[in-house]
Design an enzyme around this catalytic site. Structure first.
Site, PDB file in Angstrom:
ATOM      1  N   ASP A 112       0.849  -1.191   0.000  1.00  0.00           N
ATOM      2  CA  ASP A 112       0.000   0.000   0.000  1.00  0.00           C
ATOM      3  C   ASP A 112       0.885   1.242   0.000  1.00  0.00           C
ATOM      4  O   ASP A 112       2.034   1.195   0.447  1.00  0.00           O
ATOM      5  CB  ASP A 112      -0.886  -0.039   1.253  1.00  0.00           C
ATOM      6  CG  ASP A 112      -1.783   1.173   1.390  1.00  0.00           C
ATOM      7  OD1 ASP A 112      -2.315   1.643   0.373  1.00  0.00           O
ATOM      8  OD2 ASP A 112      -1.951   1.651   2.529  1.00  0.00           O
ATOM      9  N   ASP A 141      -0.383   4.861   0.999  1.00  0.00           N
ATOM     10  CA  ASP A 141      -0.684   5.801   2.082  1.00  0.00           C
ATOM     11  C   ASP A 141      -0.565   5.145   3.449  1.00  0.00           C
ATOM     12  O   ASP A 141      -1.176   4.114   3.714  1.00  0.00           O
ATOM     13  CB  ASP A 141      -2.090   6.381   1.884  1.00  0.00           C
ATOM     14  CG  ASP A 141      -2.202   7.124   0.570  1.00  0.00           C
ATOM     15  OD1 ASP A 141      -1.369   8.016   0.336  1.00  0.00           O
ATOM     16  OD2 ASP A 141      -3.096   6.797  -0.233  1.00  0.00           O
ATOM     17  N   ASP A 165      -2.109  -0.796   5.871  1.00  0.00           N
ATOM     18  CA  ASP A 165      -2.516  -0.316   7.191  1.00  0.00           C
ATOM     19  C   ASP A 165      -4.020  -0.423   7.399  1.00  0.00           C
ATOM     20  O   ASP A 165      -4.499  -0.244   8.511  1.00  0.00           O
ATOM     21  CB  ASP A 165      -2.089   1.143   7.388  1.00  0.00           C
ATOM     22  CG  ASP A 165      -2.826   2.078   6.442  1.00  0.00           C
ATOM     23  OD1 ASP A 165      -2.675   1.899   5.212  1.00  0.00           O
ATOM     24  OD2 ASP A 165      -3.554   2.963   6.913  1.00  0.00           O
TER      25      ASP A 165
END
EC number: 3.1.3.-
Length: 180
Positions: free
Chosen positions: A9, A11, A135
């Protein structure tokens, strides 16, 4: 032997998006919010009255182009590419105006990655990799490979997934057992 694949990922994993959002919101609304104030929550739940401002910041042209890189992310991702097929899977559909900024950011800070390995998507269950480092628990829940949670302030109370706390942890998880 077939190389395993890792989807990563962007961000809050490669890029410090939340830090930049907090700085921008604090500046515009004179709030003084600190990262520690989130304590397992998303920013929009801590300051719901400023949800519109958060959205405005995220949609601002150039916002995603100037994010800071997470410590050690570049060097560890480069090492991972020596042993794994590495893909960047970013949920750009959440903020459609972010596409070009994210693409340019990835080219600048991860020039050793093949742009054909950049996946701009919504739901990451479409990504067919062996591992996903993310996250976001919602993305990890639907991923069909091995989900690995990258620690962020909003997910600290979630214990459903194997967890890495930093890029040094990622390095240890994936590279310590590689035969030299």
């Amino acid at each position: 032997m077939t190389r395993k694949s890792i989807a990563i990922d962007m961000d809050e994993v490669l890029a410090d998006t939340l830090g930049e959002i907090i700085d921008a919101v604090n500046f515009r609304a004179d709030l003084g919010i600190k990262m520690e104030a989130l304590n397992g929550q998303k920013l929009k739940h801590v300051i719901p009255e400023h949800d519109g401002l958060i959205t405005e910041v995220l949609r601002e042209p150039g916002f995603f182009r100037h994010l800071k890189v997470m410590p050690y992310a570049q060097e560890v991702v480069k090492k991972l590419t020596e042993h794994y097929d590495v893909y960047i899977a970013t949920a750009a559909m959440d903020v459609p105006t972010s596409f070009s900024d994210k693409y340019e950011w990835l080219l600048e800070f991860f020039p050793f990655l093949d742009p054909q390995h950049f996946v701009f998507c919504g739901r990451k269950n479409i990504v067919k990799a062996d591992y996903l480092i993310d996250d976001n628990p919602r993305q990890l829940e639907i991923f069909t490979g091995t989900p690995i949670m990258f620690t962020a302030v909003h997910n600290i109370n979630d214990d459903r997934f194997e967890r890495v706390n930093s890029w040094k942890d990622v390095e240890q998880y994936f590279l310590d057992n590689i035969e030299k």
